[in-house]
Structure formats: C-alpha cells, structure tokens
Design a protein around this motif. Structure first.
Motif, PDB file in Angstrom:
ATOM      1  N   PRO A  12      34.337  92.947  51.932  1.00  0.00           N
ATOM      2  CA  PRO A  12      35.041  94.157  51.506  1.00  0.00           C
ATOM      3  C   PRO A  12      35.804  94.818  52.649  1.00  0.00           C
ATOM      4  O   PRO A  12      35.583  94.536  53.815  1.00  0.00           O
ATOM      5  CB  PRO A  12      33.910  95.064  51.024  1.00  0.00           C
ATOM      6  N   VAL A  13      36.687  95.715  52.255  1.00  0.00           N
ATOM      7  CA  VAL A  13      37.404  96.531  53.221  1.00  0.00           C
ATOM      8  C   VAL A  13      36.389  97.422  53.923  1.00  0.00           C
ATOM      9  O   VAL A  13      35.500  97.977  53.279  1.00  0.00           O
ATOM     10  CB  VAL A  13      38.468  97.396  52.509  1.00  0.00           C
ATOM     11  N   PRO A  14      36.475  97.567  55.242  1.00  0.00           N
ATOM     12  CA  PRO A  14      35.498  98.421  55.933  1.00  0.00           C
ATOM     13  C   PRO A  14      35.536  99.849  55.404  1.00  0.00           C
ATOM     14  O   PRO A  14      36.587 100.383  55.077  1.00  0.00           O
ATOM     15  CB  PRO A  14      35.964  98.384  57.393  1.00  0.00           C
ATOM     16  N   ASP A  15      34.364 100.436  55.315  1.00  0.00           N
ATOM     17  CA  ASP A  15      34.279 101.822  54.857  1.00  0.00           C
ATOM     18  C   ASP A  15      34.822 102.749  55.929  1.00  0.00           C
ATOM     19  O   ASP A  15      34.590 102.539  57.116  1.00  0.00           O
ATOM     20  CB  ASP A  15      32.830 102.207  54.571  1.00  0.00           C
ATOM     21  N   ARG A  65      38.736 109.199  56.270  1.00  0.00           N
ATOM     22  CA  ARG A  65      39.090 109.263  54.851  1.00  0.00           C
ATOM     23  C   ARG A  65      40.258 110.243  54.673  1.00  0.00           C
ATOM     24  O   ARG A  65      40.510 111.077  55.529  1.00  0.00           O
ATOM     25  CB  ARG A  65      37.909 109.769  54.029  1.00  0.00           C
ATOM     26  N   PHE A  66      40.908 110.130  53.521  1.00  0.00           N
ATOM     27  CA  PHE A  66      41.990 111.067  53.241  1.00  0.00           C
ATOM     28  C   PHE A  66      41.469 112.501  53.167  1.00  0.00           C
ATOM     29  O   PHE A  66      42.167 113.433  53.539  1.00  0.00           O
ATOM     30  CB  PHE A  66      42.698 110.701  51.933  1.00  0.00           C
ATOM     31  N   ALA A  67      40.255 112.673  52.696  1.00  0.00           N
ATOM     32  CA  ALA A  67      39.681 114.020  52.585  1.00  0.00           C
ATOM     33  C   ALA A  67      39.448 114.656  53.949  1.00  0.00           C
ATOM     34  O   ALA A  67      39.348 115.882  54.046  1.00  0.00           O
ATOM     35  CB  ALA A  67      38.364 113.954  51.819  1.00  0.00           C
ATOM     36  N   VAL A 115      48.020 104.412  57.653  1.00  0.00           N
ATOM     37  CA  VAL A 115      48.099 103.210  58.489  1.00  0.00           C
ATOM     38  C   VAL A 115      46.744 102.502  58.540  1.00  0.00           C
ATOM     39  O   VAL A 115      46.665 101.273  58.421  1.00  0.00           O
ATOM     40  CB  VAL A 115      48.600 103.562  59.908  1.00  0.00           C
ATOM     41  N   GLY A 116      45.680 103.258  58.697  1.00  0.00           N
ATOM     42  CA  GLY A 116      44.346 102.670  58.740  1.00  0.00           C
ATOM     43  C   GLY A 116      43.954 101.991  57.443  1.00  0.00           C
ATOM     44  O   GLY A 116      43.407 100.882  57.439  1.00  0.00           O
ATOM     45  N   ARG A 117      44.233 102.634  56.317  1.00  0.00           N
ATOM     46  CA  ARG A 117      43.905 102.039  55.019  1.00  0.00           C
ATOM     47  C   ARG A 117      44.718 100.771  54.777  1.00  0.00           C
ATOM     48  O   ARG A 117      44.200  99.782  54.279  1.00  0.00           O
ATOM     49  CB  ARG A 117      44.138 103.032  53.883  1.00  0.00           C
ATOM     50  N   ILE A 118      45.999 100.786  55.132  1.00  0.00           N
ATOM     51  CA  ILE A 118      46.835  99.585  54.954  1.00  0.00           C
ATOM     52  C   ILE A 118      46.342  98.470  55.866  1.00  0.00           C
ATOM     53  O   ILE A 118      46.236  97.308  55.453  1.00  0.00           O
ATOM     54  CB  ILE A 118      48.316  99.908  55.214  1.00  0.00           C
ATOM     55  N   ARG A 119      46.025  98.801  57.097  1.00  0.00           N
ATOM     56  CA  ARG A 119      45.544  97.791  58.043  1.00  0.00           C
ATOM     57  C   ARG A 119      44.242  97.154  57.562  1.00  0.00           C
ATOM     58  O   ARG A 119      44.086  95.936  57.615  1.00  0.00           O
ATOM     59  CB  ARG A 119      45.354  98.421  59.413  1.00  0.00           C
ATOM     60  N   HIS A 120      43.318  97.972  57.071  1.00  0.00           N
ATOM     61  CA  HIS A 120      42.062  97.438  56.590  1.00  0.00           C
ATOM     62  C   HIS A 120      42.245  96.617  55.311  1.00  0.00           C
ATOM     63  O   HIS A 120      41.583  95.591  55.124  1.00  0.00           O
ATOM     64  CB  HIS A 120      41.048  98.557  56.362  1.00  0.00           C
ATOM     65  N   ALA A 121      43.127  97.048  54.432  1.00  0.00           N
ATOM     66  CA  ALA A 121      43.377  96.288  53.206  1.00  0.00           C
ATOM     67  C   ALA A 121      44.008  94.930  53.523  1.00  0.00           C
ATOM     68  O   ALA A 121      43.642  93.916  52.920  1.00  0.00           O
ATOM     69  CB  ALA A 121      44.262  97.088  52.265  1.00  0.00           C
ATOM     70  N   ARG A 122      44.926  94.899  54.454  1.00  0.00           N
ATOM     71  CA  ARG A 122      45.539  93.619  54.839  1.00  0.00           C
ATOM     72  C   ARG A 122      44.525  92.695  55.492  1.00  0.00           C
ATOM     73  O   ARG A 122      44.516  91.489  55.257  1.00  0.00           O
ATOM     74  CB  ARG A 122      46.710  93.855  55.789  1.00  0.00           C
ATOM     75  N   ALA A 123      43.655  93.254  56.309  1.00  0.00           N
ATOM     76  CA  ALA A 123      42.620  92.437  56.948  1.00  0.00           C
ATOM     77  C   ALA A 123      41.663  91.874  55.907  1.00  0.00           C
ATOM     78  O   ALA A 123      41.256  90.713  55.997  1.00  0.00           O
ATOM     79  CB  ALA A 123      41.863  93.260  57.979  1.00  0.00           C
ATOM     80  N   ALA A 124      41.312  92.680  54.906  1.00  0.00           N
ATOM     81  CA  ALA A 124      40.422  92.203  53.853  1.00  0.00           C
ATOM     82  C   ALA A 124      41.107  91.117  53.023  1.00  0.00           C
ATOM     83  O   ALA A 124      40.476  90.145  52.618  1.00  0.00           O
ATOM     84  CB  ALA A 124      39.994  93.359  52.957  1.00  0.00           C
ATOM     85  N   TYR A 125      42.376  91.256  52.782  1.00  0.00           N
ATOM     86  CA  TYR A 125      43.115  90.250  52.020  1.00  0.00           C
ATOM     87  C   TYR A 125      43.149  88.919  52.772  1.00  0.00           C
ATOM     88  O   TYR A 125      43.002  87.860  52.187  1.00  0.00           O
ATOM     89  CB  TYR A 125      44.539  90.746  51.753  1.00  0.00           C
ATOM     90  N   ARG A 126      43.313  88.993  54.070  1.00  0.00           N
ATOM     91  CA  ARG A 126      43.348  87.763  54.867  1.00  0.00           C
ATOM     92  C   ARG A 126      41.992  87.086  54.959  1.00  0.00           C
ATOM     93  O   ARG A 126      41.910  85.900  55.230  1.00  0.00           O
ATOM     94  CB  ARG A 126      43.865  88.068  56.272  1.00  0.00           C
ATOM     95  N   ARG A 127      40.913  87.840  54.784  1.00  0.00           N
ATOM     96  CA  ARG A 127      39.577  87.260  54.867  1.00  0.00           C
ATOM     97  C   ARG A 127      39.254  86.382  53.668  1.00  0.00           C
ATOM     98  O   ARG A 127      38.348  85.585  53.715  1.00  0.00           O
ATOM     99  CB  ARG A 127      38.531  88.363  54.961  1.00  0.00           C
ATOM    100  N   ILE A 128      39.950  86.574  52.588  1.00  0.00           N
ATOM    101  CA  ILE A 128      39.695  85.786  51.379  1.00  0.00           C
ATOM    102  C   ILE A 128      40.333  84.422  51.582  1.00  0.00           C
ATOM    103  O   ILE A 128      41.547  84.284  51.607  1.00  0.00           O
ATOM    104  CB  ILE A 128      40.274  86.480  50.142  1.00  0.00           C
TER     105      ILE A 128
END
Length: 135
Positions: A12-15, A65-67, A115-128
């Motif tokens: 998963p994407v890192p929390d 987080r965004f919050a 930027v952090g959320r996009i970076r983590h999502a791209r990293a998670a996508y590459r892990r698959i």
C-alpha cells in the motif's frame, strides 16, 4: 480480461504522518528556524524568514495529511508573528501583511502535501509487478 498474480501482493501507499506529530514538528522547527535567524541577525528581513518557513511547511506537508496543512500554516505564522516581527513577544495583526503570510504558508503546506501524495501514489503503482510464469 487477463488475471495476473502478484509477487508478494501489492504494497500500500505509505500512511501519512499523524497530524499532531506534524504540528509538533512545525512548532519546534519554526521556533528553531526563527531562533537561528535571530542569532544570525537577519530577522530585519522578514521575507527571508517567511520564505524559509514556507519551504519548511512544504517539507512537512510532504509527509503529512491534508488536514494538517491549515494547522501547520497557522503554527508557522504564529511563530513568525510573535518572534520575528516587531514588537517581539506580542502577537499582532497587520491587515496588509498577515493574510498574505498565512496564504503563502498555507499554499506551501498544501503544495507539499499534494507533491507527497503524488510521489507516494506513483511509488505504490511501481511496486505492483505482474508475475510471469517461467515455464
């Protein structure tokens, strides 16, 4: 449709870091930055302190987080307002300056978070990685 088996499954994407931790880091880091600027004698240039705090807020946003972004911006603004502007040690509101400072800090924190959320999502996508049979 073709089914692929995943090696080790999808990771998963890192929390993001907890909001309270981000705010604590914002308080400590902003106070440290303003203290360093005070020791260097450059607090006469509040734009330099604002730019440094905006970069710091963006860096905190990368793992937060965004919050946490509005609170991070307000904590950084509070430290900037109380310790980096005259009179030191008193919170004040300058209608021509403070809304711009808060907006700048909030934008930096939000940009860092995006930027952090996009970076983590791209990293998670590459892990698959699909599993291919070697038969």
């Amino acid at each position: 449709m073709e089914w692929w088996h995943m090696v080790d499954g999808a990771r998963p994407v890192p929390d993001p870091v907890a909001t309270s931790f981000v705010w604590t880091a914002a308080y400590a880091g902003a106070f440290g930055l303003v203290s360093v600027f005070d020791l260097l004698g450059v607090l006469d240039h509040t734009r330099l302190a604002l730019a440094a705090l905006a970069v710091f807020a963006a860096l905190l946003g990368v793992r937060g987080r965004f919050a946490a972004a509005p609170g991070t911006a307000l904590v950084c603004w509070g430290i900037l307002n109380v310790f980096a502007t005259h009179p030191i040690g008193e919170i004040s509101w300058a209608g021509h300056r403070d809304p711009e400072w808060i907006a700048c800090l909030l934008a930096a924190a939000l940009i860092g978070t995006v930027v952090g959320r996009i970076r983590h999502a791209r990293a998670a996508y590459r892990r698959i990685t699909p599993f291919t049979d070697v038969d």
